[in-house]
Design an enzyme around this catalytic site. Structure first.
Site, PDB file in Angstrom:
ATOM      1  N   TRP A   1       0.824  -1.210   0.000  1.00 49.22           N
ATOM      2  CA  TRP A   1       0.000   0.000   0.000  1.00 49.22           C
ATOM      3  C   TRP A   1       0.854   1.253   0.000  1.00 49.22           C
ATOM      4  CZ3 TRP A   1      -4.359  -1.187  -1.870  1.00 49.22           C
ATOM      5  CH2 TRP A   1      -4.930  -2.443  -1.601  1.00 49.22           C
TER       6      TRP A   1
ATOM      7  N   ASP B   1      -1.912   6.745   6.316  1.00 45.70           N
ATOM      8  CA  ASP B   1      -2.979   5.900   5.790  1.00 45.70           C
ATOM      9  C   ASP B   1      -3.313   4.906   6.897  1.00 45.70           C
ATOM     10  OD1 ASP B   1      -4.582   4.028   4.616  1.00 45.70           O
ATOM     11  OD2 ASP B   1      -3.186   3.460   3.029  1.00 45.70           O
TER      12      ASP B   1
ATOM     13  N   LYS C   1     -12.820  -1.613   6.767  1.00 45.13           N
ATOM     14  CA  LYS C   1     -12.250  -2.522   7.769  1.00 45.13           C
ATOM     15  C   LYS C   1     -12.878  -2.247   9.146  1.00 45.13           C
ATOM     16  CE  LYS C   1      -8.509  -2.566   4.698  1.00 45.13           C
ATOM     17  NZ  LYS C   1      -8.640  -3.737   3.867  1.00 45.13           N
TER      18      LYS C   1
END
Lengths: 361, 361
Positions: A102, A173, A197
């Site tokens: 990511w 993030d 999530k």
């Protein structure tokens, strides 16, 4: 069918009572004769939900008035581009701490927008088995911002202490671990997270950003991508994803009722301990590739001795009502994603299954 | 509370049976023991929904293999920027047909990206009471594309025949009237639409785009904004808004079962006739400001003789179970948004209410 134990990496398990409330209200939101999905985003009923959602984010995460709370679309992946579009100006450079796929994606998107540099990478042989220590960071004191990923869903690593970027705005993030414990938001220039999530359904990104950064953002990019547009319109510049925000509101209301982030952290630490203990109790059989001190309490990755044994483990676990345990296709192995929506009972069941599987193998 | 008659401009009414199905399945999607919201976007259950949704768009709108069908986030407002980012290159210009607020917003965003020109505007005294005729269009034969808005929610206007842009790709923002009738997709380079009127909940944009335009798009912009990224990943490059796509799938499955777009058009024409007839039956009392030939069958706008009378109309209608009739804040008056989700019975009730209100006034 009874609800299964859902260890998916995201979209992930939502609390059953939050889903039950949504189910009850689906055709008639609080006596209005309409679904919340059918309400105008400018009408009274939805406005109350929206404002409540913003307030709950502020309250639960103790966000000060120096910050804006924004609800955006496009997930974290869109923020990979929108962040540098706003904050990375000509002549400037931004630092990226590389801890997994990511981070790489965020770095790659920023590169199409401006100048970026890697302040550190923990990649060895295409694998990331740890997050860096502060002393490993080669930080540019003039950087526009310093970006990192708090939790790495694929590698199964997580920052315990956050990097210190000094005067440079720290941007995180937090897609896969926001709300997992109390967090000092004042350390950050910006926090962003896809919802799917720990927050709610997919299709929503939460952005918490310092007001001075909003103000300083570029004004020559499309309005829809300027943080100031959404800040000055309370995230109602265009039609927001109303149902996802309604779900976020309900997830946060439940979290608050159940004791807030302190209670969530305790719960998550107990869950993680159960699973890591189960791995370490049988070191010849289960192995966690992640270094101690970097191990994630959101995504626990581990291996068995052969891919065949791993496949058998995943298949039998599924038969026992535990789904989503297959590791990411890029790394294989087993991964249990144990976000806030996963209960302690699920972890007890998984630990017990691991014991039985070992005995039978 | 029984379901109200919902004339909201968007987010708008959804068919009750589609909501009922979502309600039934909310905690257990087809015996999987999980909500569709909790399923991985790469898992079997959601993949089937996703592929079914793409197939249904193709089938219902008769989309040929020359086109990609994409599910994106950020609504039509994000496409205002993403379209020129992809298709408007240095040295090129794009034409915009100006028929209302949404055309203006699309034009404004494109201006931050490249060179644009107005090919026509029907604005007079800050009002748009009609769409243009073909002969009024001043089209650039070298334009990168020609953009227009098929239906104007605020002005209450709608194109019956579409503009002919010759060899220049025609791009339509169909947010507020996609799926209202059969549409010849082959006339368009690209069609895009926010979902929250005729398709499903907010937070989803449908994009139908010719493959050669996808291929020709710029490659130096962030990946997340390149149409090719989403085309080559079947809209699964990043986590899609899975619940919204599930709802789209169910809306389209119902539409197909009920006879497809031919039946939808018949239904919508009957609904519009009821309402416009009710207005014209009392020309001294109700007035539609829109010219004949430009009147929308999705958003019917009309005025009464004073703002007080309009306020009273809206209030009494609400008391009679009809919500969302207030005109857009920029133009005032009354607006009935009668998208696919509005039933003929609602229109009969509204027409009857208009008759009674006139009698009592």
């Amino acid at each position: 069918m009874p609800r299964v134990m859902n260890f998916n990496a995201g979209p992930a398990a939502l609390p059953s009572d939050v889903l039950e409330l949504a189910q009850q209200e689906l055709l008639d939101y609080q006596g209005t004769g309409m679904s919340i999905m059918e309400h105008s985003h400018r009408g009274k009923a939805y406005s109350a939900v929206h404002d409540d959602a913003v307030s709950l984010v502020r309250e639960v995460l103790k966000v000060s008035d120096d910050y804006e709370v924004l609800f955006l679309q496009g997930g974290a992946s869109t923020q990979f581009a929108v962040l540098p579009m706003n904050l990375l100006k000509a002549g400037q450079s931004a630092d990226y701490i590389m801890t997994g796929s990511w981070s790489k994606k965020a770095f790659g998107e920023a590169k199409t927008v401006g100048t970026v540099r890697s302040a550190c990478s923990t990649e060895v042989d295409k694998k990331f088995v740890r997050v860096p220590k502060q002393r490993e960071l080669d930080l540019d004191p003039k950087a526009a911002y310093c970006h990192f990923t708090t939790n790495n869903t694929i590698a199964g690593t997580q920052f315990d202490a956050f990097p210190d970027s000094g005067q440079v705005p720290l941007v995180a993030d937090m897609s896969s671990d926001i709300l997992w414990r109390p967090t000092d938001v004042s350390k950050f220039g910006m926090i962003y997270a896809g919802a799917q999530k720990n927050i709610g359904p997919s299709g929503l990104a939460l952005v918490i950003i310092r007001k001075d950064l909003v103000e300083a953002g570029r004004e020559d990019i499309p309005k829809i991508f300027q943080y100031r547009t959404h800040a000055s319109n309370n995230s109602l510049y265009h039609t927001p994803p109303t149902f996802a925000i309604y779900m976020l509101r309900n997830v946060l209301a439940r979290l608050k009722k159940n004791g807030g982030l302190g209670a969530v952290e305790k719960h998550n630490r107990a869950k993680g301990k159960l699973l890591y203990d189960a791995i370490e109790a049988r070191p010849d059989f289960y192995r966690c590739p992640v270094e101690e001190g970097s191990r994630s309490l959101m995504n626990v990755v581990f291996n068995l001795n052969t891919p065949e044994l791993e496949a058998s483990f995943i298949e039998k676990a599924q038969a026992a009502g535990m789904v989503g345990l297959k590791g990411h296709r890029s790394v294989g192995g087993v991964r249990a994603s144990i976000y806030n929506g996963a209960s302690i009972e699920w972890l007890e069941a998984l630990a017990s299954f691991m014991n039985d599987f070992h005995k039978d193998a």
